[in-house]
Scaffold this motif. Structure first.
Motif, PDB file in Angstrom:
ATOM      1  N   THR A 114      62.604  37.995  49.510  1.00 54.59           N
ATOM      2  CA  THR A 114      63.665  38.852  48.987  1.00 54.59           C
ATOM      3  C   THR A 114      63.167  40.283  48.837  1.00 54.59           C
ATOM      4  N   LEU A 115      61.981  40.437  48.257  1.00 51.17           N
ATOM      5  CA  LEU A 115      61.426  41.767  48.027  1.00 51.17           C
ATOM      6  C   LEU A 115      61.149  42.503  49.330  1.00 51.17           C
ATOM      7  N   SER A 116      60.595  41.781  50.302  1.00 47.33           N
ATOM      8  CA  SER A 116      60.183  42.410  51.564  1.00 47.33           C
ATOM      9  C   SER A 116      61.288  42.416  52.609  1.00 47.33           C
ATOM     10  N   GLU A 117      62.454  41.884  52.247  1.00 46.77           N
ATOM     11  CA  GLU A 117      63.594  41.809  53.162  1.00 46.77           C
ATOM     12  C   GLU A 117      63.250  41.022  54.424  1.00 46.77           C
ATOM     13  N   GLY A 118      62.620  39.877  54.199  1.00 47.17           N
ATOM     14  CA  GLY A 118      62.349  38.971  55.308  1.00 47.17           C
ATOM     15  C   GLY A 118      60.911  38.888  55.747  1.00 47.17           C
ATOM     16  N   ALA A 119      59.985  39.484  54.972  1.00 50.64           N
ATOM     17  CA  ALA A 119      58.551  39.404  55.240  1.00 50.64           C
ATOM     18  C   ALA A 119      58.117  40.372  56.324  1.00 50.64           C
ATOM     19  N   PHE A 120      56.810  40.508  56.474  1.00 51.15           N
ATOM     20  CA  PHE A 120      56.227  41.328  57.532  1.00 51.15           C
ATOM     21  C   PHE A 120      56.321  40.582  58.854  1.00 51.15           C
ATOM     22  N   GLY A 121      56.336  41.337  59.932  1.00 53.55           N
ATOM     23  CA  GLY A 121      56.153  40.751  61.258  1.00 53.55           C
ATOM     24  C   GLY A 121      57.031  39.550  61.520  1.00 53.55           C
ATOM     25  N   GLY A 145      56.742  36.550  60.214  1.00 54.05           N
ATOM     26  CA  GLY A 145      56.949  35.674  59.076  1.00 54.05           C
ATOM     27  C   GLY A 145      55.643  35.125  58.548  1.00 54.05           C
ATOM     28  N   PRO A 146      55.653  34.659  57.299  1.00 54.22           N
ATOM     29  CA  PRO A 146      54.426  34.202  56.657  1.00 54.22           C
ATOM     30  C   PRO A 146      54.020  32.789  57.063  1.00 54.22           C
ATOM     31  N   ALA A 147      52.776  32.442  56.717  1.00 54.07           N
ATOM     32  CA  ALA A 147      52.243  31.101  56.942  1.00 54.07           C
ATOM     33  C   ALA A 147      51.855  30.506  55.599  1.00 54.07           C
ATOM     34  N   VAL A 162      51.532  25.762  58.006  1.00 56.97           N
ATOM     35  CA  VAL A 162      52.888  25.819  58.543  1.00 56.97           C
ATOM     36  C   VAL A 162      53.266  27.263  58.828  1.00 56.97           C
ATOM     37  N   ASP A 163      53.707  27.537  60.034  1.00 54.80           N
ATOM     38  CA  ASP A 163      54.257  28.841  60.396  1.00 54.80           C
ATOM     39  C   ASP A 163      55.700  28.887  59.896  1.00 54.80           C
ATOM     40  N   LEU A 164      55.936  29.614  58.819  1.00 53.04           N
ATOM     41  CA  LEU A 164      57.254  29.612  58.198  1.00 53.04           C
ATOM     42  C   LEU A 164      58.294  30.365  59.013  1.00 53.04           C
ATOM     43  N   SER A 165      57.855  31.155  59.991  1.00 52.94           N
ATOM     44  CA  SER A 165      58.834  31.855  60.829  1.00 52.94           C
ATOM     45  C   SER A 165      59.733  30.874  61.567  1.00 52.94           C
ATOM     46  N   ARG A 166      59.235  29.661  61.783  1.00 50.54           N
ATOM     47  CA  ARG A 166      60.026  28.633  62.460  1.00 50.54           C
ATOM     48  C   ARG A 166      61.088  28.016  61.549  1.00 50.54           C
ATOM     49  N   HIS A 167      61.029  28.358  60.276  1.00 48.44           N
ATOM     50  CA  HIS A 167      61.927  27.741  59.297  1.00 48.44           C
ATOM     51  C   HIS A 167      62.759  28.783  58.541  1.00 48.44           C
ATOM     52  N   SER A 185      41.855  22.562  44.781  1.00 47.33           N
ATOM     53  CA  SER A 185      42.996  22.400  45.684  1.00 47.33           C
ATOM     54  C   SER A 185      44.025  23.476  45.337  1.00 47.33           C
ATOM     55  N   PHE A 186      44.668  24.035  46.374  1.00 47.76           N
ATOM     56  CA  PHE A 186      45.580  25.147  46.139  1.00 47.76           C
ATOM     57  C   PHE A 186      46.400  25.416  47.405  1.00 47.76           C
ATOM     58  N   TYR A 187      47.411  26.263  47.254  1.00 46.36           N
ATOM     59  CA  TYR A 187      48.270  26.688  48.356  1.00 46.36           C
ATOM     60  C   TYR A 187      48.081  28.187  48.575  1.00 46.36           C
ATOM     61  N   VAL A 188      48.099  28.606  49.838  1.00 45.30           N
ATOM     62  CA  VAL A 188      47.976  30.022  50.175  1.00 45.30           C
ATOM     63  C   VAL A 188      49.131  30.423  51.082  1.00 45.30           C
ATOM     64  N   LEU A 189      49.903  31.384  50.639  1.00 41.09           N
ATOM     65  CA  LEU A 189      50.935  31.996  51.473  1.00 41.09           C
ATOM     66  C   LEU A 189      50.385  33.325  51.952  1.00 41.09           C
ATOM     67  N   GLU A 190      50.376  33.556  53.259  1.00 42.81           N
ATOM     68  CA  GLU A 190      49.855  34.820  53.792  1.00 42.81           C
ATOM     69  C   GLU A 190      50.852  35.417  54.764  1.00 42.81           C
ATOM     70  N   ASP A 191      51.086  36.717  54.591  1.00 44.04           N
ATOM     71  CA  ASP A 191      51.999  37.463  55.450  1.00 44.04           C
ATOM     72  C   ASP A 191      51.299  38.755  55.844  1.00 44.04           C
ATOM     73  N   GLU A 192      51.353  39.119  57.100  1.00 49.89           N
ATOM     74  CA  GLU A 192      50.647  40.319  57.533  1.00 49.89           C
ATOM     75  C   GLU A 192      51.383  41.011  58.667  1.00 49.89           C
ATOM     76  N   ALA A 193      51.081  42.304  58.806  1.00 48.32           N
ATOM     77  CA  ALA A 193      51.670  43.099  59.880  1.00 48.32           C
ATOM     78  C   ALA A 193      50.756  44.271  60.175  1.00 48.32           C
TER      79      ALA A 193
END
Length: 264
Positions: free
Chosen positions: A193-200, A202-204, A217-222, A157-165
């Protein structure tokens, strides 16, 4: 849990930042366990030089921890797993641009990393780690080219944060894998913080239990002011066997514990 015992996400993030500061002081004073834990937490992050290439801020601390405690299996997991991730990263970079002057590494350097990782892996096997690590070690063996077996794919069991552009025909992908809900939130905040708001857009954030996706969860909504309002995001509590720190996810094509960046 009583409501008075709950901590806000800001408090949890602050506690992790404070913990890292304490760990750095202790690790600098040759505390092997502090160096290992500092390395583990830093493996979930990158630094501001990521604009050129991925970096591994945890490596120096994991190497220090291993020098002090050569037989510590948890440190061996972490360092071997991160070396495997480095090998995959630089192989991808060389494939995209075979000029070592451009990518700062060459095939000989990659092979030296592979040889070292294989030696460390042999030390892990000799130590006889617990059965919970077996599936992840089988996957690591495949990635390092020392086995062609088929690990159990529903082990962890694990969590995956993915951000892409996408940029023309090139796609930039950042992935963070962790086993603790508080740490994945903290790692996400560090990336924002590092990416100044993530790619595209927002991350999931996706949660897996025993290898199966149970939440995404689509984090761009939050996002509020380039930060996630975690009070509005339901992050499932961990269940099942957590992915051991440092090991790759079995059967997922090189999905590694910690921070990864790649270009496709």
């Amino acid at each position: 849990m009583d409501i008075s015992d709950k901590k806000t996400d800001e408090e949890l993030d602050g506690k992790l930042d404070q913990k890292i500061a304490r760990l750095k002081a202790r690790a600098a004073a040759d505390d092997a366990r502090a160096a290992r834990e500092l390395g583990r937490l830093l493996s979930l992050t990158a630094t501001d030089s990521l604009a050129e290439h991925q970096n591994w801020p945890e490596e120096r601390w994991l190497r220090a921890a291993l020098r002090m405690r050569p037989d510590d299996v948890e440190t061996l997991f972490l360092l071997t797993g991160r070396l495997a991730q480095q090998i995959a990263y630089w192989e991808n970079a060389l494939e995209l641009n075979p000029d070592p002057g451009e990518v700062c590494e060459d095939e000989r350097t990659v092979e030296r990393r592979r040889t070292e990782a294989q030696h460390l892996f042999a030390r892990i096997r000799a130590a006889g780690p617990g059965s919970d690590a077996e599936a992840g070690l089988d996957e690591l063996a495949i990635l390092l080219g020392v086995s062609a077996g088929s690990p159990a794919e529903d082990a962890y069991s694990f969590y995956v944060l993915e951000d892409e552009a996408a940029s023309g025909s090139i796609e930039h992908i950042t992935t963070i894998v962790a086993s603790d809900p508080g740490e994945i939130r903290w790692a996400c905040d560090e990336w924002l913080t590092l990416s100044e708001g993530a790619f595209g857009a927002g991350p999931a954030l996706t949660t897996y239990v025993d290898g199966a996706e149970v939440s995404s969860v689509d984090l761009s909504r939050h996002l509020t002011d380039l930060a996630v309002d975690w009070s509005t995001v339901a992050v499932p509590e961990p269940a099942g066997t957590p992915l051991p720190a440092g090991l790759p996810v079995p059967g997922r094509g090189g999905l590694y514990y910690g921070f990864s960046a790649r270009v496709e």
